[in-house]
Write a protein that holds these residues in place. Sequence first.
Motif, PDB file in Angstrom:
ATOM      1  N   MET A 277       2.868  58.048  15.866  1.00  0.00           N
ATOM      2  CA  MET A 277       3.950  58.313  15.273  1.00  0.00           C
ATOM      3  C   MET A 277       5.301  58.591  15.961  1.00  0.00           C
ATOM      4  N   GLY A 278       4.991  58.705  17.398  1.00  0.00           N
ATOM      5  CA  GLY A 278       6.039  58.975  18.459  1.00  0.00           C
ATOM      6  C   GLY A 278       7.292  57.949  18.391  1.00  0.00           C
ATOM      7  N   VAL A 279       7.005  57.002  18.305  1.00  0.00           N
ATOM      8  CA  VAL A 279       8.059  55.719  18.026  1.00  0.00           C
ATOM      9  C   VAL A 279       8.847  56.132  16.716  1.00  0.00           C
ATOM     10  N   LEU A 280       8.181  56.235  15.477  1.00  0.00           N
ATOM     11  CA  LEU A 280       8.837  56.649  14.323  1.00  0.00           C
ATOM     12  C   LEU A 280       9.530  57.847  14.353  1.00  0.00           C
ATOM     13  N   THR A 281       9.160  58.754  15.111  1.00  0.00           N
ATOM     14  CA  THR A 281       9.733  59.971  15.119  1.00  0.00           C
ATOM     15  C   THR A 281      11.137  59.708  15.904  1.00  0.00           C
TER      16      THR A 281
ATOM     17  N   ASP B 150      13.868  60.211  21.828  1.00  0.00           N
ATOM     18  CA  ASP B 150      12.718  60.961  22.810  1.00  0.00           C
ATOM     19  C   ASP B 150      12.006  59.636  23.549  1.00  0.00           C
ATOM     20  N   PRO B 151      12.233  59.750  24.891  1.00  0.00           N
ATOM     21  CA  PRO B 151      11.738  58.724  25.815  1.00  0.00           C
ATOM     22  C   PRO B 151      10.061  58.649  25.890  1.00  0.00           C
ATOM     23  N   ALA B 152       9.697  59.846  25.527  1.00  0.00           N
ATOM     24  CA  ALA B 152       8.220  59.854  25.734  1.00  0.00           C
ATOM     25  C   ALA B 152       7.268  58.876  24.883  1.00  0.00           C
ATOM     26  N   GLY B 153       6.042  58.822  25.175  1.00  0.00           N
ATOM     27  CA  GLY B 153       5.048  57.754  24.394  1.00  0.00           C
ATOM     28  C   GLY B 153       5.584  56.389  24.449  1.00  0.00           C
ATOM     29  N   GLN B 154       6.224  55.982  25.593  1.00  0.00           N
ATOM     30  CA  GLN B 154       6.202  54.449  25.527  1.00  0.00           C
ATOM     31  C   GLN B 154       5.166  53.544  25.858  1.00  0.00           C
ATOM     32  N   VAL B 155       4.848  52.456  25.310  1.00  0.00           N
ATOM     33  CA  VAL B 155       3.624  51.828  25.345  1.00  0.00           C
ATOM     34  C   VAL B 155       4.117  50.654  26.274  1.00  0.00           C
ATOM     35  N   GLN B 156       3.253  49.957  26.878  1.00  0.00           N
ATOM     36  CA  GLN B 156       3.306  48.695  27.564  1.00  0.00           C
ATOM     37  C   GLN B 156       3.546  47.552  26.574  1.00  0.00           C
ATOM     38  N   VAL B 157       4.401  46.719  26.809  1.00  0.00           N
ATOM     39  CA  VAL B 157       4.710  45.695  26.061  1.00  0.00           C
ATOM     40  C   VAL B 157       5.293  44.321  26.799  1.00  0.00           C
ATOM     41  N   GLN B 158       4.603  43.526  26.856  1.00  0.00           N
ATOM     42  CA  GLN B 158       4.964  42.244  27.854  1.00  0.00           C
ATOM     43  C   GLN B 158       4.760  40.919  26.933  1.00  0.00           C
ATOM     44  N   THR B 159       5.626  40.134  27.095  1.00  0.00           N
ATOM     45  CA  THR B 159       5.785  38.701  26.425  1.00  0.00           C
ATOM     46  C   THR B 159       5.848  37.700  27.516  1.00  0.00           C
TER      47      THR B 159
ATOM     48  N   GLY C 181      19.892  52.330  23.228  1.00  0.00           N
ATOM     49  CA  GLY C 181      18.606  52.822  23.584  1.00  0.00           C
ATOM     50  C   GLY C 181      17.447  51.775  23.231  1.00  0.00           C
ATOM     51  N   ALA C 182      16.266  51.641  24.234  1.00  0.00           N
ATOM     52  CA  ALA C 182      15.327  50.776  23.819  1.00  0.00           C
ATOM     53  C   ALA C 182      13.957  51.748  24.002  1.00  0.00           C
ATOM     54  N   VAL C 183      13.064  51.830  22.991  1.00  0.00           N
ATOM     55  CA  VAL C 183      11.997  52.574  22.882  1.00  0.00           C
ATOM     56  C   VAL C 183      10.541  51.615  22.771  1.00  0.00           C
ATOM     57  N   ASN C 184       9.493  52.350  22.969  1.00  0.00           N
ATOM     58  CA  ASN C 184       8.434  51.658  22.855  1.00  0.00           C
ATOM     59  C   ASN C 184       8.157  50.320  23.520  1.00  0.00           C
ATOM     60  N   VAL C 185       8.543  50.431  24.778  1.00  0.00           N
ATOM     61  CA  VAL C 185       8.526  49.200  25.511  1.00  0.00           C
ATOM     62  C   VAL C 185       8.387  49.628  27.091  1.00  0.00           C
ATOM     63  N   ARG C 186       7.986  48.722  27.934  1.00  0.00           N
ATOM     64  CA  ARG C 186       7.704  49.037  29.246  1.00  0.00           C
ATOM     65  C   ARG C 186       9.366  49.419  29.775  1.00  0.00           C
ATOM     66  N   ARG C 187       9.391  50.314  30.789  1.00  0.00           N
ATOM     67  CA  ARG C 187      10.686  50.761  31.017  1.00  0.00           C
ATOM     68  C   ARG C 187      11.626  49.941  31.703  1.00  0.00           C
TER      69      ARG C 187
ATOM     70  N   VAL D  39      22.868  52.809  18.931  1.00  0.00           N
ATOM     71  CA  VAL D  39      22.033  51.572  18.897  1.00  0.00           C
ATOM     72  C   VAL D  39      20.924  51.834  19.318  1.00  0.00           C
ATOM     73  N   VAL D  40      19.719  51.765  18.660  1.00  0.00           N
ATOM     74  CA  VAL D  40      18.267  51.930  18.923  1.00  0.00           C
ATOM     75  C   VAL D  40      17.456  50.685  18.743  1.00  0.00           C
ATOM     76  N   ILE D  41      16.920  50.036  19.659  1.00  0.00           N
ATOM     77  CA  ILE D  41      16.087  48.892  19.661  1.00  0.00           C
ATOM     78  C   ILE D  41      14.535  49.442  19.836  1.00  0.00           C
ATOM     79  N   VAL D  42      13.909  49.146  18.995  1.00  0.00           N
ATOM     80  CA  VAL D  42      12.504  49.650  18.987  1.00  0.00           C
ATOM     81  C   VAL D  42      11.542  48.289  18.972  1.00  0.00           C
ATOM     82  N   PHE D  43      10.588  48.159  19.969  1.00  0.00           N
ATOM     83  CA  PHE D  43       9.673  47.218  20.054  1.00  0.00           C
ATOM     84  C   PHE D  43       8.343  47.468  19.289  1.00  0.00           C
ATOM     85  N   THR D  44       7.608  46.848  18.529  1.00  0.00           N
ATOM     86  CA  THR D  44       6.428  47.286  18.126  1.00  0.00           C
ATOM     87  C   THR D  44       5.646  46.059  17.907  1.00  0.00           C
TER      88      THR D  44
END
Length: 325
Positions: A1-5, A22-31, A83-89, A119-124
Amino acid sequence: MGVLTAVLALALATPGQTAPVDPAGQVQVQTEAQTQTQAPVRLEDIVVDHRRLEETVRDFVGEVGAPPPRRGLARWTGELCVGAVNVRRDVGQAVVDRVSEVALDLGLEIGEPGCTPNVVIVFTADSTALADAMVEENRRAFRLGIGGLDRGNPALRDFRTVDRPVRWWHVSVPVNSDNGTIAVRLPGDVDNRGNPSAPTIAVFAASRLNSQIRDDLNKVMIVVDVDGLQGINLAQLADYLAFVSLAQVDPDGDTAGWDTVLNLFDAPTAVDGLTEWDRTYLTSLYRVQGGPVRRINPQSQASVMANDMARRWRAQQTEAEAEGD
Protein backbone atom coordinates in the motif's frame (compact mmCIF):
# COMPACT_ATOMS: atom_id res chain seq x y z
CA MET A 1 0.00 0.00 0.00
CA GLY A 2 3.06 2.29 0.12
CA VAL A 3 2.71 3.15 -3.58
CA LEU A 4 -1.03 3.79 -3.28
CA THR A 5 -0.45 6.07 -0.30
CA ALA A 6 2.16 8.07 -2.21
CA VAL A 7 -0.05 8.51 -5.25
CA LEU A 8 -3.10 9.42 -3.19
CA ALA A 9 -1.05 12.08 -1.43
CA LEU A 10 -0.91 13.87 -4.77
CA ALA A 11 -4.48 13.01 -5.76
CA LEU A 12 -5.92 14.39 -2.53
CA ALA A 13 -4.29 17.77 -3.07
CA THR A 14 -6.80 20.32 -4.28
CA PRO A 15 -6.00 22.50 -7.32
CA GLY A 16 -3.37 25.02 -6.41
CA GLN A 17 -1.76 22.66 -3.90
CA THR A 18 0.77 19.86 -4.19
CA ALA A 19 1.76 16.98 -1.95
CA PRO A 20 5.15 15.31 -1.59
CA VAL A 21 5.72 11.82 -2.90
CA ASP A 22 7.08 9.38 -0.33
CA PRO A 23 10.25 7.83 -1.85
CA ALA A 24 10.19 4.90 0.57
CA GLY A 25 9.16 1.42 -0.44
CA GLN A 26 10.49 1.51 -3.98
CA VAL A 27 10.70 -1.86 -5.70
CA GLN A 28 12.94 -3.22 -8.41
CA VAL A 29 11.28 -2.99 -11.82
CA GLN A 30 13.19 -3.60 -15.02
CA THR A 31 12.09 -4.25 -18.61
CA GLU A 32 14.02 -5.65 -21.55
CA ALA A 33 13.68 -4.40 -25.11
CA GLN A 34 12.70 -7.12 -27.55
CA THR A 35 13.05 -6.95 -31.30
CA GLN A 36 9.78 -6.99 -33.21
CA THR A 37 9.11 -6.70 -36.90
CA GLN A 38 6.33 -4.25 -37.68
CA ALA A 39 5.49 -1.96 -40.55
CA PRO A 40 6.80 1.55 -39.92
CA VAL A 41 4.31 4.34 -39.30
CA ARG A 42 5.36 7.49 -41.07
CA LEU A 43 3.69 10.82 -41.71
CA GLU A 44 2.30 11.08 -45.20
CA ASP A 45 4.02 13.42 -47.63
CA ILE A 46 1.70 16.36 -47.19
CA VAL A 47 3.89 19.43 -47.47
CA VAL A 48 3.54 19.70 -51.24
CA ASP A 49 -0.11 20.67 -51.01
CA HIS A 50 -0.87 23.65 -48.73
CA ARG A 51 -4.49 22.66 -48.18
CA ARG A 52 -3.56 19.05 -47.51
CA LEU A 53 -1.17 20.15 -44.77
CA GLU A 54 -3.77 22.36 -43.12
CA GLU A 55 -6.33 19.55 -43.12
CA THR A 56 -3.85 17.01 -41.78
CA VAL A 57 -2.76 19.27 -38.93
CA ARG A 58 -6.35 20.03 -37.96
CA ASP A 59 -7.17 16.33 -37.99
CA PHE A 60 -4.21 15.58 -35.74
CA VAL A 61 -5.09 18.32 -33.24
CA GLY A 62 -8.67 17.08 -33.16
CA GLU A 63 -7.65 13.44 -32.78
CA VAL A 64 -5.05 13.94 -30.05
CA GLY A 65 -6.41 16.77 -27.91
CA ALA A 66 -8.63 15.77 -24.98
CA PRO A 67 -9.62 18.77 -22.86
CA PRO A 68 -12.57 18.70 -20.42
CA PRO A 69 -15.96 19.32 -22.06
CA ARG A 70 -16.46 22.91 -23.14
CA ARG A 71 -12.94 23.88 -22.10
CA GLY A 72 -9.83 24.60 -24.14
CA LEU A 73 -6.59 22.66 -24.24
CA ALA A 74 -4.62 23.28 -21.06
CA ARG A 75 -0.88 23.61 -20.52
CA TRP A 76 1.54 24.03 -17.65
CA THR A 77 2.31 27.62 -16.69
CA GLY A 78 3.81 27.32 -13.23
CA GLU A 79 6.71 25.26 -12.00
CA LEU A 80 6.76 21.66 -13.19
CA CYS A 81 7.89 18.98 -10.76
CA VAL A 82 8.00 15.35 -11.92
CA GLY A 83 8.14 12.35 -9.62
CA ALA A 84 8.50 8.63 -10.39
CA VAL A 85 7.67 6.01 -7.76
CA ASN A 86 7.77 2.23 -7.37
CA VAL A 87 10.64 1.85 -9.80
CA ARG A 88 14.38 1.32 -9.55
CA ARG A 89 15.93 4.65 -8.65
CA ASP A 90 18.13 5.09 -11.72
CA VAL A 91 15.24 4.22 -14.04
CA GLY A 92 12.93 6.66 -12.32
CA GLN A 93 15.54 9.40 -12.42
CA ALA A 94 16.07 8.87 -16.15
CA VAL A 95 12.33 9.29 -16.76
CA VAL A 96 12.12 12.39 -14.56
CA ASP A 97 15.13 13.94 -16.28
CA ARG A 98 13.76 13.35 -19.76
CA VAL A 99 10.29 14.74 -19.03
CA SER A 100 11.93 17.77 -17.40
CA GLU A 101 14.26 18.23 -20.38
CA VAL A 102 11.36 18.34 -22.84
CA ALA A 103 9.53 20.77 -20.55
CA LEU A 104 12.59 23.03 -20.41
CA ASP A 105 12.68 23.10 -24.21
CA LEU A 106 9.13 24.47 -24.09
CA GLY A 107 10.15 27.26 -21.74
CA LEU A 108 8.79 25.79 -18.51
CA GLU A 109 10.39 26.18 -15.10
CA ILE A 110 11.50 22.95 -13.42
CA GLY A 111 11.37 22.43 -9.68
CA GLU A 112 14.53 21.95 -7.70
CA PRO A 113 15.39 18.51 -6.26
CA GLY A 114 13.00 17.77 -3.40
CA CYS A 115 10.13 19.76 -4.93
CA THR A 116 6.59 18.47 -4.44
CA PRO A 117 5.47 16.73 -7.66
CA ASN A 118 2.51 17.85 -9.73
CA VAL A 119 3.28 15.06 -12.22
CA VAL A 120 3.51 11.62 -10.61
CA ILE A 121 4.46 8.59 -12.68
CA VAL A 122 3.89 5.32 -10.84
CA PHE A 123 5.11 1.95 -12.11
CA THR A 124 3.21 -1.20 -11.19
CA ALA A 125 2.76 -4.83 -12.20
CA ASP A 126 -1.06 -4.44 -12.16
CA SER A 127 -2.09 -1.01 -13.39
CA THR A 128 -5.82 -1.78 -13.50
CA ALA A 129 -5.88 -2.82 -9.87
CA LEU A 130 -3.85 0.20 -8.81
CA ALA A 131 -5.88 2.71 -10.83
CA ASP A 132 -9.13 1.24 -9.52
CA ALA A 133 -7.84 1.37 -5.94
CA MET A 134 -6.75 4.98 -6.36
CA VAL A 135 -10.22 6.06 -7.45
CA GLU A 136 -12.02 3.81 -4.96
CA GLU A 137 -9.97 5.24 -2.11
CA ASN A 138 -11.09 8.78 -2.87
CA ARG A 139 -13.14 9.41 -5.98
CA ARG A 140 -13.48 13.09 -5.16
CA ALA A 141 -9.76 13.51 -5.62
CA PHE A 142 -10.29 12.74 -9.31
CA ARG A 143 -13.70 14.34 -9.75
CA LEU A 144 -14.25 17.41 -7.62
CA GLY A 145 -17.80 17.76 -8.87
CA ILE A 146 -17.03 20.94 -10.79
CA GLY A 147 -17.33 21.09 -14.55
CA GLY A 148 -14.29 22.01 -16.61
CA LEU A 149 -11.58 20.42 -14.43
CA ASP A 150 -11.43 16.93 -15.95
CA ARG A 151 -12.94 14.77 -18.70
CA GLY A 152 -15.82 13.40 -16.62
CA ASN A 153 -17.17 10.07 -15.46
CA PRO A 154 -16.85 8.08 -18.72
CA ALA A 155 -13.15 8.96 -18.97
CA LEU A 156 -12.63 8.14 -15.29
CA ARG A 157 -14.26 4.75 -15.81
CA ASP A 158 -11.87 4.21 -18.71
CA PHE A 159 -8.92 5.15 -16.48
CA ARG A 160 -10.03 2.59 -13.90
CA THR A 161 -10.94 -0.36 -16.10
CA VAL A 162 -9.35 -0.31 -19.55
CA ASP A 163 -6.12 -2.30 -19.75
CA ARG A 164 -3.37 -0.08 -21.22
CA PRO A 165 0.42 -0.09 -20.91
CA VAL A 166 0.18 3.56 -19.82
CA ARG A 167 -2.89 5.35 -18.50
CA TRP A 168 -3.19 8.95 -17.30
CA TRP A 169 -5.52 11.41 -15.61
CA HIS A 170 -5.20 15.17 -16.07
CA VAL A 171 -6.76 17.85 -13.88
CA SER A 172 -6.83 21.41 -15.19
CA VAL A 173 -8.27 24.64 -13.83
CA PRO A 174 -9.59 27.82 -15.44
CA VAL A 175 -7.29 30.65 -14.34
CA ASN A 176 -7.48 34.42 -14.56
CA SER A 177 -4.56 35.17 -16.87
CA ASP A 178 -4.24 38.67 -15.42
CA ASN A 179 -3.23 37.55 -11.92
CA GLY A 180 -3.00 33.73 -12.03
CA THR A 181 -5.86 33.13 -9.58
CA ILE A 182 -8.27 30.23 -10.04
CA ALA A 183 -11.39 31.48 -11.81
CA VAL A 184 -13.95 29.00 -10.41
CA ARG A 185 -15.26 28.31 -6.93
CA LEU A 186 -13.77 25.14 -5.51
CA PRO A 187 -15.32 23.01 -2.75
CA GLY A 188 -14.59 24.64 0.58
CA ASP A 189 -14.12 28.16 -0.80
CA VAL A 190 -15.77 30.58 1.65
CA ASP A 191 -15.65 34.28 2.38
CA ASN A 192 -14.62 35.81 5.73
CA ARG A 193 -18.14 35.14 7.04
CA GLY A 194 -18.02 31.45 6.22
CA ASN A 195 -20.38 31.73 3.22
CA PRO A 196 -19.69 30.02 -0.12
CA SER A 197 -17.56 32.39 -2.16
CA ALA A 198 -16.82 32.58 -5.87
CA PRO A 199 -13.86 34.47 -7.34
CA THR A 200 -14.40 37.90 -8.81
CA ILE A 201 -13.00 38.43 -12.28
CA ALA A 202 -12.25 42.00 -13.33
CA VAL A 203 -12.64 42.20 -17.11
CA PHE A 204 -10.20 44.59 -18.77
CA ALA A 205 -10.89 43.84 -22.45
CA ALA A 206 -14.33 42.50 -23.24
CA SER A 207 -14.49 40.49 -26.47
CA ARG A 208 -16.82 38.00 -28.12
CA LEU A 209 -13.85 36.03 -29.46
CA ASN A 210 -11.12 36.21 -26.84
CA SER A 211 -11.03 35.66 -23.10
CA GLN A 212 -8.64 36.51 -20.28
CA ILE A 213 -9.46 33.10 -18.74
CA ARG A 214 -6.96 30.40 -19.64
CA ASP A 215 -6.83 26.71 -18.77
CA ASP A 216 -3.82 25.56 -16.74
CA LEU A 217 -2.77 21.99 -16.03
CA ASN A 218 -2.81 21.45 -12.28
CA LYS A 219 -1.77 17.82 -11.80
CA VAL A 220 -1.23 14.68 -13.83
CA MET A 221 -1.26 11.11 -12.56
CA ILE A 222 0.26 8.48 -14.84
CA VAL A 223 0.23 4.71 -14.21
CA VAL A 224 2.70 2.53 -16.13
CA ASP A 225 2.08 -1.22 -16.35
CA VAL A 226 5.52 -2.83 -16.54
CA ASP A 227 4.06 -6.03 -18.00
CA GLY A 228 2.99 -4.01 -21.05
CA LEU A 229 6.46 -2.68 -21.84
CA GLN A 230 7.81 -5.63 -23.80
CA GLY A 231 9.66 -4.33 -26.86
CA ILE A 232 9.92 -0.81 -25.41
CA ASN A 233 13.21 0.66 -24.28
CA LEU A 234 13.64 3.31 -21.60
CA ALA A 235 14.37 6.17 -23.98
CA GLN A 236 11.21 5.49 -25.99
CA LEU A 237 9.09 5.21 -22.85
CA ALA A 238 10.48 8.42 -21.36
CA ASP A 239 9.60 10.37 -24.52
CA TYR A 240 6.10 8.90 -24.55
CA LEU A 241 5.64 9.87 -20.90
CA ALA A 242 6.92 13.37 -21.65
CA PHE A 243 4.22 13.89 -24.27
CA VAL A 244 1.33 12.73 -22.08
CA SER A 245 2.71 14.68 -19.11
CA LEU A 246 2.75 17.95 -21.01
CA ALA A 247 -0.45 17.71 -23.05
CA GLN A 248 -3.99 16.45 -22.59
CA VAL A 249 -4.02 13.41 -24.86
CA ASP A 250 -6.98 11.25 -25.85
CA PRO A 251 -5.99 7.63 -25.04
CA ASP A 252 -8.40 6.45 -27.74
CA GLY A 253 -7.09 8.78 -30.44
CA ASP A 254 -6.21 7.11 -33.74
CA THR A 255 -2.75 8.43 -34.64
CA ALA A 256 -1.70 5.71 -37.08
CA GLY A 257 -1.56 8.19 -39.97
CA TRP A 258 1.00 10.45 -38.30
CA ASP A 259 4.64 10.14 -37.34
CA THR A 260 4.24 10.46 -33.58
CA VAL A 261 5.54 8.89 -30.40
CA LEU A 262 1.90 8.12 -29.55
CA ASN A 263 2.17 5.12 -31.91
CA LEU A 264 4.81 3.59 -29.64
CA PHE A 265 2.79 0.67 -28.30
CA ASP A 266 1.35 -0.19 -31.72
CA ALA A 267 4.69 -0.11 -33.55
CA PRO A 268 7.65 0.05 -31.14
CA THR A 269 10.29 -0.65 -33.78
CA ALA A 270 9.02 2.22 -35.93
CA VAL A 271 9.13 4.85 -33.17
CA ASP A 272 12.43 6.14 -31.83
CA GLY A 273 10.90 8.74 -29.52
CA LEU A 274 9.52 12.25 -29.87
CA THR A 275 9.31 13.17 -33.54
CA GLU A 276 9.50 16.57 -35.22
CA TRP A 277 5.73 16.35 -35.60
CA ASP A 278 5.37 15.85 -31.83
CA ARG A 279 7.71 18.72 -31.05
CA THR A 280 5.82 21.00 -33.42
CA TYR A 281 2.54 20.09 -31.71
CA LEU A 282 3.90 20.77 -28.22
CA THR A 283 5.59 24.01 -29.30
CA SER A 284 2.36 25.29 -30.84
CA LEU A 285 0.33 24.22 -27.81
CA TYR A 286 2.57 26.20 -25.49
CA ARG A 287 3.08 29.14 -27.83
CA VAL A 288 -0.62 29.68 -28.58
CA GLN A 289 -1.86 28.95 -25.07
CA GLY A 290 0.79 31.14 -23.54
CA GLY A 291 0.33 34.01 -25.95
CA PRO A 292 -1.96 37.01 -25.66
CA VAL A 293 -4.84 35.37 -27.54
CA ARG A 294 -7.09 32.93 -25.67
CA ARG A 295 -10.19 32.05 -27.61
CA ILE A 296 -13.52 31.66 -25.81
CA ASN A 297 -14.65 28.88 -28.14
CA PRO A 298 -12.56 25.67 -27.73
CA GLN A 299 -12.96 24.84 -31.44
CA SER A 300 -11.66 28.28 -32.37
CA GLN A 301 -8.75 27.84 -29.97
CA ALA A 302 -7.86 24.49 -31.53
CA SER A 303 -8.05 26.09 -34.97
CA VAL A 304 -5.59 28.82 -33.97
CA MET A 305 -3.22 26.19 -32.62
CA ALA A 306 -3.54 24.08 -35.79
CA ASN A 307 -2.74 27.10 -37.96
CA ASP A 308 0.34 27.82 -35.88
CA MET A 309 1.44 24.20 -36.07
CA ALA A 310 1.02 24.16 -39.86
CA ARG A 311 3.13 27.30 -40.22
CA ARG A 312 5.85 25.85 -38.02
CA TRP A 313 5.86 22.53 -39.83
CA ARG A 314 6.07 24.19 -43.24
CA ALA A 315 8.90 26.45 -42.09
CA GLN A 316 10.84 23.47 -40.72
CA GLN A 317 10.46 21.54 -43.96
CA THR A 318 11.57 24.54 -46.01
CA GLU A 319 14.63 24.98 -43.80
CA ALA A 320 15.48 21.30 -44.03
CA GLU A 321 15.25 21.38 -47.83
CA ALA A 322 17.47 24.47 -47.96
CA GLU A 323 20.10 22.75 -45.81
CA GLY A 324 19.97 19.71 -48.07
CA ASP A 325 20.74 21.71 -51.22
